[in-house]
Design an enzyme around this catalytic site. Structure first.
Site, PDB file in Angstrom:
ATOM      1  N   ASP A 123      12.024  11.906  -4.754  1.00  0.00           N
ATOM      2  CA  ASP A 123      11.084  11.071  -4.005  1.00  0.00           C
ATOM      3  C   ASP A 123      11.888   9.923  -3.385  1.00  0.00           C
ATOM      4  O   ASP A 123      12.198   8.945  -4.051  1.00  0.00           O
ATOM      5  CB  ASP A 123       9.998  10.551  -4.961  1.00  0.00           C
ATOM      6  CG  ASP A 123       9.010   9.618  -4.270  1.00  0.00           C
ATOM      7  OD1 ASP A 123       9.276   9.218  -3.113  1.00  0.00           O
ATOM      8  OD2 ASP A 123       7.992   9.273  -4.897  1.00  0.00           O
TER       9      ASP A 123
ATOM     10  N   LYS B  31       7.382   5.824   4.167  1.00  0.00           N
ATOM     11  CA  LYS B  31       7.634   4.399   4.400  1.00  0.00           C
ATOM     12  C   LYS B  31       8.396   4.082   5.693  1.00  0.00           C
ATOM     13  O   LYS B  31       7.775   3.864   6.708  1.00  0.00           O
ATOM     14  CB  LYS B  31       8.289   3.794   3.163  1.00  0.00           C
ATOM     15  CG  LYS B  31       7.265   3.668   2.012  1.00  0.00           C
ATOM     16  CD  LYS B  31       7.656   2.662   0.965  1.00  0.00           C
ATOM     17  CE  LYS B  31       6.467   2.255   0.117  1.00  0.00           C
ATOM     18  NZ  LYS B  31       6.301   3.000  -1.121  1.00  0.00           N
TER      19      LYS B  31
HETATM   20  C1  LIG Z   1       5.289   3.893  -1.651  1.00  0.00           C
HETATM   21  C2  LIG Z   1       5.756   5.056  -2.439  1.00  0.00           C
HETATM   22  C3  LIG Z   1       4.955   6.213  -2.577  1.00  0.00           C
HETATM   23  C4  LIG Z   1       3.564   6.309  -2.000  1.00  0.00           C
HETATM   24  O1  LIG Z   1       3.546   6.251  -0.608  1.00  0.00           O
HETATM   25  P1  LIG Z   1       2.187   5.829   0.143  1.00  0.00           P
HETATM   26  O2  LIG Z   1       2.533   5.962   1.589  1.00  0.00           O
HETATM   27  O3  LIG Z   1       1.865   4.442  -0.286  1.00  0.00           O
HETATM   28  O4  LIG Z   1       1.140   6.803  -0.282  1.00  0.00           O
HETATM   29  C5  LIG Z   1       5.469   7.265  -3.315  1.00  0.00           C
HETATM   30  N1  LIG Z   1       6.688   7.202  -3.866  1.00  0.00           N
HETATM   31  C6  LIG Z   1       7.488   6.122  -3.751  1.00  0.00           C
HETATM   32  C7  LIG Z   1       8.849   6.138  -4.366  1.00  0.00           C
HETATM   33  C8  LIG Z   1       7.042   5.008  -3.040  1.00  0.00           C
HETATM   34  O5  LIG Z   1       7.829   3.925  -2.959  1.00  0.00           O
END
Ligand SMILES: *Cc1c(COP(=O)(O)O)cnc(C)c1O
Length: 425
Positions: A246, A275
């Site tokens: 992730d 993001k």
């Molecule tokens: C922000 C984030 C998410 C979730 O993303 P959203 O766009 O807020 O749904 C998942 N994993 C990580 C590592 C994040 O920083």
């Protein structure tokens, strides 16, 4: 007028993780440019948060603005079922080019959490297609954060996360202890003992490991030793388990490498990005995987379809801006920018560890963290930061920044000065 709008907001609109009864104050931003947020009333704030890791090229970036305008004049949206378009194709090409070589199949999702759901679905369908239905569990490491949807929540840290609230609705996953060794520590072989045991014990049930490589973001802003990641990659290979990285927070240069996986020189089987993908212009994320995973899923039940398809999948406006944001990344200036930010953060933040209020100061890439001994009173701290002309949003005991890559040394100094001011008082 203004007061009544703020009052309306207070009474009717939820903000992230806030109560409708006792909300924290919300400040009204009128516009933003480069690294500055312009508040109604005229205050100007240097943005230390990049709007949650996203706005890496600055607000109202001329190139991203131009692409957005241009795409609006063609079409803002069209369905992705049975239709394709240039922005999606351009974006997928860019993603395949920038990410590790083996990742070459792309699912364009509409938010980070959704891309995590899709990644998990890919892993489950991969094993279903091979009639290995027993492989349905996930392993992760404590201290992680993967989003707010239910399956994503199930792999967030079991204590910091929302498990206790939703325990009846969340399936239980396997949580290995959070890594204790940081990138600066010496690696010791026994640091991986528990992971080895757990793979040995549980591999037959495991569909995938999911983790944030090297930097655990919203779960606690911690940095861990790349050897953990290397070890997990090897264990996944040895025991037939997929690895989901992730990189929604870490992707596109934030940690000093284009992707944090590169610190350990590994390729995941499935990668999530989000993001910063659109340079923070609009919501978009993507899940990439290998030819092998994609084609195995394709041989599965139900005609081998990957069972996901959001309404706004592949939104052309978001894809066009994302493709341009990645074009900027591909030009490579991020490397020097992130390097300079890291150097300055090390110089200006690490010495703050001397203050009694500070438990630890840590820096990795363009991320600077002060972990305090006491929980931060957000409303009070924020008020003071605004007086000092900066936007920093603490959580828990953490005061942290991950500024836009285009921040100037002077602006960055303003941010670290505000953090010093907090630490001193
Ligand atoms: C922000 C984030 C998410 C979730 O993303 P959203 O766009 O807020 O749904 C998942 N994993 C990580 C590592 C994040 O920083």
């Amino acid at each position: 007028m203004t007061t009544s709008d703020i009052e309306f907001d207070r009474q009717h609109i939820w903000h992230p993780y806030t109560s409708m009864l006792t909300p924290l104050p919300a400040y009204k931003v009128e516009s933003a440019k480069d690294c500055t947020l312009n508040l109604e009333g005229g205050s100007q704030l240097v943005d230390g948060m990049s709007s949650w890791w996203a706005v890496i090229h600055g607000y109202r970036n001329p190139r991203l603005d131009a692409v957005a305008h241009n795409q609006i004049d063609k079409m803002s949206h069209v369905m992705f079922g049975g239709i394709t378009h240039q922005p999606a194709i351009d974006l997928a090409k860019r993603l395949i080019d920038l990410t590790p070589a083996a990742l070459e199949r792309v699912f364009i999702a509409d938010s980070g959490s959704v891309s995590v759901e899709v990644a998990i679905k890919m892993a489950l369908q991969f094993w279903l297609a091979q009639e290995r239905t027993e492989k349905h569990r996930l392993l992760t490491i404590k201290g992680g954060y993967h989003g707010d949807t239910f399956k994503a929540m199930s792999v967030c840290d079991p204590v910091n996360g929302m498990h206790h609230l939703f325990s009846k609705a969340i399936n239980s996953q396997l949580f290995a202890d959070a890594p204790t060794l940081t990138p600066d520590d010496e690696w010791t072989e026994d640091a991986g003992d528990q992971l080895k045991r757990w793979f040995e014990q549980f591999h037959s049930e495991l569909a995938a490991v999911i983790l944030e490589p090297i930097v655990q973001g919203a779960g606690g802003m911690r940095f861990y030793h790349p050897a953990y990641l290397k070890l997990i990659r090897n264990l996944c290979n040895d025991y037939d388990v997929l690895l989901i990285a992730d990189e929604i927070a870490t992707g596109f240069g934030r940690t000093g490498k284009l992707f944090a996986c590169e610190h350990a020189d590994i390729t995941p089987d499935i990668l999530c990005v989000g993001k910063a993908l659109t340079g923070g212009y609009m919501t978009l994320a993507a899940t990439l995987t290998t030819k092998n995973v994609a084609e195995t899923i394709g041989q599965g039940p139900g005609g081998g379809a990957l069972m996901h398809g959001p309404t706004f999948m592949g939104n052309p406006l978001a894809c066009a801006v994302a493709a341009e944001s990645l074009a900027i990344i591909a030009e490579g200036h991020w490397q020097q920018q992130v390097h300079n930010i890291e150097k300055q953060l090390r110089k200006e933040l690490l010495p703050l560890a001397q203050y009694e209020s500070v438990k630890e100061a840590r820096v990795f890439g363009a991320i600077g963290v002060l972990e305090m001994h006491e929980p931060i009173k957000v409303a009070e701290a924020q008020k003071r930061f605004i007086e000092l002309g900066v936007w920093i949003r603490p959580f828990g005991r953490l005061l942290y920044i991950m500024p836009p890559y285009v921040i100037t040394a002077e602006e960055l100094r303003q941010l670290t000065y505000a953090m010093k001011d907090y630490a001193e008082n």
